[in-house]
Design a protein around this motif. Structure first.
Motif, short mmCIF file in Angstrom:
data_model
loop_
_atom_site.label_atom_id
_atom_site.label_comp_id
_atom_site.label_asym_id
_atom_site.label_seq_id
_atom_site.Cartn_x
_atom_site.Cartn_y
_atom_site.Cartn_z
N VAL A 1 6.59 6.78 -7.94
CA VAL A 1 5.61 7.59 -7.23
C VAL A 1 4.28 6.85 -7.19
O VAL A 1 3.99 6.00 -8.04
CB VAL A 1 5.42 8.98 -7.88
CG1 VAL A 1 6.69 9.78 -7.81
CG2 VAL A 1 4.94 8.85 -9.31
N CYS A 2 3.46 7.15 -6.21
CA CYS A 2 2.14 6.54 -6.09
C CYS A 2 1.28 7.00 -7.28
O CYS A 2 1.20 8.20 -7.55
CB CYS A 2 1.49 6.97 -4.78
SG CYS A 2 -0.23 6.43 -4.62
N PRO A 3 0.66 6.05 -8.01
CA PRO A 3 -0.17 6.45 -9.14
C PRO A 3 -1.47 7.14 -8.72
O PRO A 3 -2.16 7.71 -9.55
CB PRO A 3 -0.47 5.13 -9.85
CG PRO A 3 -0.28 4.08 -8.83
CD PRO A 3 0.74 4.60 -7.85
N TYR A 4 -1.78 7.13 -7.43
CA TYR A 4 -3.04 7.72 -6.96
C TYR A 4 -2.84 9.10 -6.35
O TYR A 4 -3.61 10.01 -6.61
CB TYR A 4 -3.70 6.79 -5.95
CG TYR A 4 -3.91 5.40 -6.52
CD1 TYR A 4 -4.86 5.18 -7.52
CD2 TYR A 4 -3.14 4.32 -6.10
CE1 TYR A 4 -5.04 3.92 -8.07
CE2 TYR A 4 -3.31 3.06 -6.64
CZ TYR A 4 -4.27 2.87 -7.63
OH TYR A 4 -4.43 1.63 -8.18
N CYS A 5 -1.80 9.26 -5.50
CA CYS A 5 -1.61 10.56 -4.86
C CYS A 5 -0.36 11.29 -5.35
O CYS A 5 -0.20 12.47 -5.07
CB CYS A 5 -1.57 10.41 -3.34
SG CYS A 5 -0.13 9.54 -2.70
N GLY A 6 0.53 10.57 -6.04
CA GLY A 6 1.71 11.22 -6.62
C GLY A 6 2.88 11.39 -5.67
O GLY A 6 3.92 11.95 -6.05
N LYS B 1 0.84 -1.19 0.00
CA LYS B 1 0.00 0.00 0.00
C LYS B 1 0.87 1.23 0.00
O LYS B 1 1.99 1.21 0.51
CB LYS B 1 -0.87 0.05 1.27
CG LYS B 1 -1.85 -1.07 1.41
CD LYS B 1 -2.59 -0.90 2.73
CE LYS B 1 -3.56 -2.02 2.96
NZ LYS B 1 -4.22 -1.91 4.26
N CYS B 2 0.33 2.30 -0.52
CA CYS B 2 1.01 3.59 -0.47
C CYS B 2 1.08 4.03 1.00
O CYS B 2 0.07 4.00 1.70
CB CYS B 2 0.24 4.62 -1.29
SG CYS B 2 0.86 6.30 -1.11
N PRO B 3 2.27 4.44 1.49
CA PRO B 3 2.37 4.86 2.89
C PRO B 3 1.67 6.19 3.17
O PRO B 3 1.48 6.56 4.32
CB PRO B 3 3.88 4.97 3.12
CG PRO B 3 4.49 5.07 1.78
CD PRO B 3 3.55 4.42 0.82
N TYR B 4 1.28 6.92 2.12
CA TYR B 4 0.65 8.23 2.31
C TYR B 4 -0.87 8.15 2.22
O TYR B 4 -1.57 8.62 3.11
CB TYR B 4 1.20 9.22 1.27
CG TYR B 4 2.69 9.40 1.38
CD1 TYR B 4 3.24 10.18 2.38
CD2 TYR B 4 3.54 8.75 0.50
CE1 TYR B 4 4.61 10.31 2.51
CE2 TYR B 4 4.92 8.88 0.62
CZ TYR B 4 5.44 9.67 1.63
OH TYR B 4 6.79 9.78 1.75
N CYS B 5 -1.39 7.57 1.13
CA CYS B 5 -2.85 7.54 0.96
C CYS B 5 -3.44 6.16 1.31
O CYS B 5 -4.65 5.99 1.29
CB CYS B 5 -3.24 7.94 -0.46
SG CYS B 5 -2.71 6.79 -1.75
N HIS B 6 -2.58 5.18 1.64
CA HIS B 6 -2.98 3.83 2.07
C HIS B 6 -3.84 3.10 1.04
O HIS B 6 -4.62 2.23 1.39
CB HIS B 6 -3.70 3.88 3.43
CG HIS B 6 -2.89 4.54 4.49
ND1 HIS B 6 -1.77 3.95 5.03
CD2 HIS B 6 -2.99 5.76 5.06
CE1 HIS B 6 -1.24 4.77 5.91
NE2 HIS B 6 -1.96 5.88 5.96
#
Ligand SMILES: [Zn+2]
Length: 83
Positions: free
Chosen positions: A73-78, A55-60
């Motif tokens: 980079v996270c494809p959802y929050c960048g 999981k992304c550590p920022y937006c989970h």
């Protein structure tokens, strides 16, 4: 747990499980079943690690498995995934 550690651990489990499953080719017939099941269990543990912790550590949000090799980079929050 860091994302890099999760990725390394999961890939290690999956490759180790596949290696154990490949041992079916060289062990005697009486051990083939237990060796194949052991390898399959190790592969499943690797996939479960990815399923629950990738999981992304920022937006989970769960990160995609496909294309994760070069993902920076996270494809959802960048945000930077620090991989
Ligand atoms: Zn994100």
């Amino acid at each position: 747990m860091k994302l890099r550690t999760i990725k390394t651990t999961a890939i290690t489990f999956i490759l180790l499980g596949l290696a154990v499953m490949a041992l079916v080719l060289v062990v005697s017939e009486s051990f083939q079943g237990i060796v194949a099941i052991s390898g399959l269990i190790i592969v499943v543990i690797g996939w479960l690690i990815l399923l629950f912790f990738w999981k992304c550590p920022y937006c989970h949000t769960h990160l995609p498995f496909a294309g994760s090799l070069g993902m920076k980079v996270c494809p959802y929050c960048g945000n930077d995934l620090e991989l």
